[in-house]
Design a protein around this motif. Structure first.
Motif, PDB file in Angstrom:
ATOM      1  N   GLU A 155       0.826  -1.207   0.000  1.00 11.70           N
ATOM      2  CA  GLU A 155       0.000   0.000   0.000  1.00 11.70           C
ATOM      3  C   GLU A 155       0.861   1.259   0.000  1.00 11.70           C
ATOM      4  O   GLU A 155       0.597   2.211  -0.753  1.00 11.70           O
ATOM      5  CB  GLU A 155      -0.912  -0.007   1.226  1.00 11.70           C
ATOM      6  CG  GLU A 155      -1.867   1.168   1.289  1.00 11.70           C
ATOM      7  CD  GLU A 155      -2.768   1.114   2.506  1.00 11.70           C
ATOM      8  OE1 GLU A 155      -3.334   2.167   2.873  1.00 11.70           O
ATOM      9  OE2 GLU A 155      -2.895   0.025   3.101  1.00 11.70           O
ATOM     10  N   VAL A 156       1.900   1.254   0.827  1.00  8.18           N
ATOM     11  CA  VAL A 156       2.764   2.431   0.951  1.00  8.18           C
ATOM     12  C   VAL A 156       3.560   2.670  -0.326  1.00  8.18           C
ATOM     13  O   VAL A 156       3.661   3.806  -0.806  1.00  8.18           O
ATOM     14  CB  VAL A 156       3.706   2.260   2.165  1.00  8.18           C
ATOM     15  CG1 VAL A 156       4.895   3.211   2.074  1.00  8.18           C
ATOM     16  CG2 VAL A 156       2.945   2.512   3.463  1.00  8.18           C
ATOM     17  N   THR A 157       4.141   1.612  -0.885  1.00  5.97           N
ATOM     18  CA  THR A 157       4.935   1.792  -2.097  1.00  5.97           C
ATOM     19  C   THR A 157       4.057   2.216  -3.275  1.00  5.97           C
ATOM     20  O   THR A 157       4.485   3.010  -4.120  1.00  5.97           O
ATOM     21  CB  THR A 157       5.701   0.506  -2.453  1.00  5.97           C
ATOM     22  OG1 THR A 157       4.800  -0.608  -2.504  1.00  5.97           O
ATOM     23  CG2 THR A 157       6.776   0.220  -1.422  1.00  5.97           C
ATOM     24  N   ALA A 158       2.824   1.713  -3.315  1.00  6.50           N
ATOM     25  CA  ALA A 158       1.908   2.132  -4.379  1.00  6.50           C
ATOM     26  C   ALA A 158       1.537   3.602  -4.218  1.00  6.50           C
ATOM     27  O   ALA A 158       1.480   4.357  -5.202  1.00  6.50           O
ATOM     28  CB  ALA A 158       0.657   1.259  -4.367  1.00  6.50           C
ATOM     29  N   ALA A 159       1.285   4.024  -2.977  1.00 11.43           N
ATOM     30  CA  ALA A 159       0.944   5.425  -2.720  1.00 11.43           C
ATOM     31  C   ALA A 159       2.115   6.335  -3.065  1.00 11.43           C
ATOM     32  O   ALA A 159       1.934   7.425  -3.633  1.00 11.43           O
ATOM     33  CB  ALA A 159       0.545   5.602  -1.252  1.00 11.43           C
ATOM     34  N   TYR A 160       3.322   5.894  -2.740  1.00  7.79           N
ATOM     35  CA  TYR A 160       4.523   6.678  -3.069  1.00  7.79           C
ATOM     36  C   TYR A 160       4.663   6.808  -4.586  1.00  7.79           C
ATOM     37  O   TYR A 160       4.950   7.889  -5.106  1.00  7.79           O
ATOM     38  CB  TYR A 160       5.748   5.997  -2.464  1.00  7.79           C
ATOM     39  CG  TYR A 160       7.037   6.774  -2.608  1.00  7.79           C
ATOM     40  CD1 TYR A 160       7.533   7.532  -1.552  1.00  7.79           C
ATOM     41  CD2 TYR A 160       7.774   6.742  -3.796  1.00  7.79           C
ATOM     42  CE1 TYR A 160       8.722   8.237  -1.675  1.00  7.79           C
ATOM     43  CE2 TYR A 160       8.958   7.448  -3.929  1.00  7.79           C
ATOM     44  CZ  TYR A 160       9.428   8.190  -2.864  1.00  7.79           C
ATOM     45  OH  TYR A 160      10.604   8.894  -2.995  1.00  7.79           O
ATOM     46  N   ALA A 161       4.452   5.702  -5.292  1.00  4.54           N
ATOM     47  CA  ALA A 161       4.589   5.719  -6.748  1.00  4.54           C
ATOM     48  C   ALA A 161       3.547   6.629  -7.391  1.00  4.54           C
ATOM     49  O   ALA A 161       3.840   7.345  -8.358  1.00  4.54           O
ATOM     50  CB  ALA A 161       4.473   4.302  -7.299  1.00  4.54           C
ATOM     51  N   ARG A 162       2.320   6.612  -6.858  1.00  2.00           N
ATOM     52  CA  ARG A 162       1.280   7.491  -7.407  1.00  2.00           C
ATOM     53  C   ARG A 162       1.632   8.953  -7.179  1.00  2.00           C
ATOM     54  O   ARG A 162       1.408   9.793  -8.057  1.00  2.00           O
ATOM     55  CB  ARG A 162      -0.071   7.178  -6.750  1.00  2.00           C
ATOM     56  CG  ARG A 162      -0.714   5.892  -7.207  1.00  2.00           C
ATOM     57  CD  ARG A 162      -2.177   5.834  -6.795  1.00  2.00           C
ATOM     58  NE  ARG A 162      -2.340   5.933  -5.346  1.00  2.00           N
ATOM     59  CZ  ARG A 162      -2.345   4.889  -4.523  1.00  2.00           C
ATOM     60  NH1 ARG A 162      -2.176   3.664  -5.004  1.00  2.00           N
ATOM     61  NH2 ARG A 162      -2.509   5.059  -3.221  1.00  2.00           N
ATOM     62  N   ARG A 163       2.192   9.249  -6.019  1.00  2.00           N
ATOM     63  CA  ARG A 163       2.479  10.642  -5.676  1.00  2.00           C
ATOM     64  C   ARG A 163       3.721  11.163  -6.388  1.00  2.00           C
ATOM     65  O   ARG A 163       3.749  12.303  -6.868  1.00  2.00           O
ATOM     66  CB  ARG A 163       2.655  10.764  -4.160  1.00  2.00           C
ATOM     67  CG  ARG A 163       3.095  12.140  -3.676  1.00  2.00           C
ATOM     68  CD  ARG A 163       2.008  13.196  -3.877  1.00  2.00           C
ATOM     69  NE  ARG A 163       2.497  14.518  -3.560  1.00  2.00           N
ATOM     70  CZ  ARG A 163       2.476  15.042  -2.330  1.00  2.00           C
ATOM     71  NH1 ARG A 163       1.978  14.345  -1.326  1.00  2.00           N
ATOM     72  NH2 ARG A 163       2.942  16.256  -2.119  1.00  2.00           N
TER      73      ARG A 163
END
Length: 213
Positions: free
Chosen positions: A200-208
């Motif tokens: 979840e965190v790595t996906a959120a980082y990638a989106r941002r």
């Protein structure tokens, strides 16, 4: 701007002087103040670090170009305050001793929060691993105590007490094994949660930030 600093003691005893110095004599003599300032900022030090540099170089009667140092320090701050560094600081539970510039702070802070979430999940796994180790040590201790308890060598009067002690050890060993099973389950859950948080965190980082941390 250049000025001379008076030598001052920065440690309680001369024995620790080298370990407390912010810069070496060689660095003072080389006088690459922008590089020194930038390095200190990249290490998370505040601008007040300059005063220690002035004191340490003043001990060798060497002047510090404070403007050049601060120019390098400001460059270092901007190089420090990146999303990737924010994520790493959050995961490591660290924070620099300065505030990031207004144009960089939002990205740094958001990335740091993501890293902090992953750190919390890692910490929960570590806590459960510690619980499991504690349970295993208790089982080993009780097993050794039970194996060492020989009631056959006791007198008739002592056997009753010895058998009661053996029964108590068996009960405690059974409880410890149950506790270990519970600790194993909790560890599996903590690891599962950590893996989910990581995704979840790595996906959120990638989106941002359009790149994975």
């Amino acid at each position: 701007m250049r000025f001379w600093a008076h030598a001052v003691a920065v440690c309680a005893a001369p024995l620790f002087l080298a370990g407390c110095a912010t810069v070496s004599r060689e660095q003072c003599e080389a006088g690459d103040w922008p590089a020194i300032g930038q390095t200190h900022a990249l290490q998370g030090y505040p601008a007040s670090r300059l005063q220690k540099v002035v004191e340490d170089c003043g001990r060798h009667s060497i002047a510090v170009d404070t403007d050049a140092y601060m120019q390098g320090w400001r460059m270092g701050v901007r190089a420090y305050c990146t999303p990737r560094r924010g994520f790493e600081d959050g995961r490591g539970g660290k924070r620099p001793s300065f505030s990031c510039p207004a144009d960089l702070a939002p990205d740094y802070d958001d990335a740091r929060q993501l890293g902090s979430r992953l750190k919390d999940a890692d910490d929960r796994v570590g806590f459960q691993e510690s619980d499991l180790d504690t349970a295993q040590r208790e089982i080993d201790r009780l097993s050794d105590s039970l194996a060492a308890l020989d009631c056959t060598q006791k007198t008739k009067a002592e056997r009753f007490s010895c058998r009661a002690e053996r029964a108590d050890l068996r009960d405690r060993l059974s409880s410890a094994r149950y506790g270990m099973d519970s600790a194993r389950w909790s560890l599996r859950e903590a690891r599962r949660e950590r893996d989910a948080v990581f995704e979840e965190v790595t996906a959120a980082y990638a989106r941002r930030f359009s790149v994975r941390p």
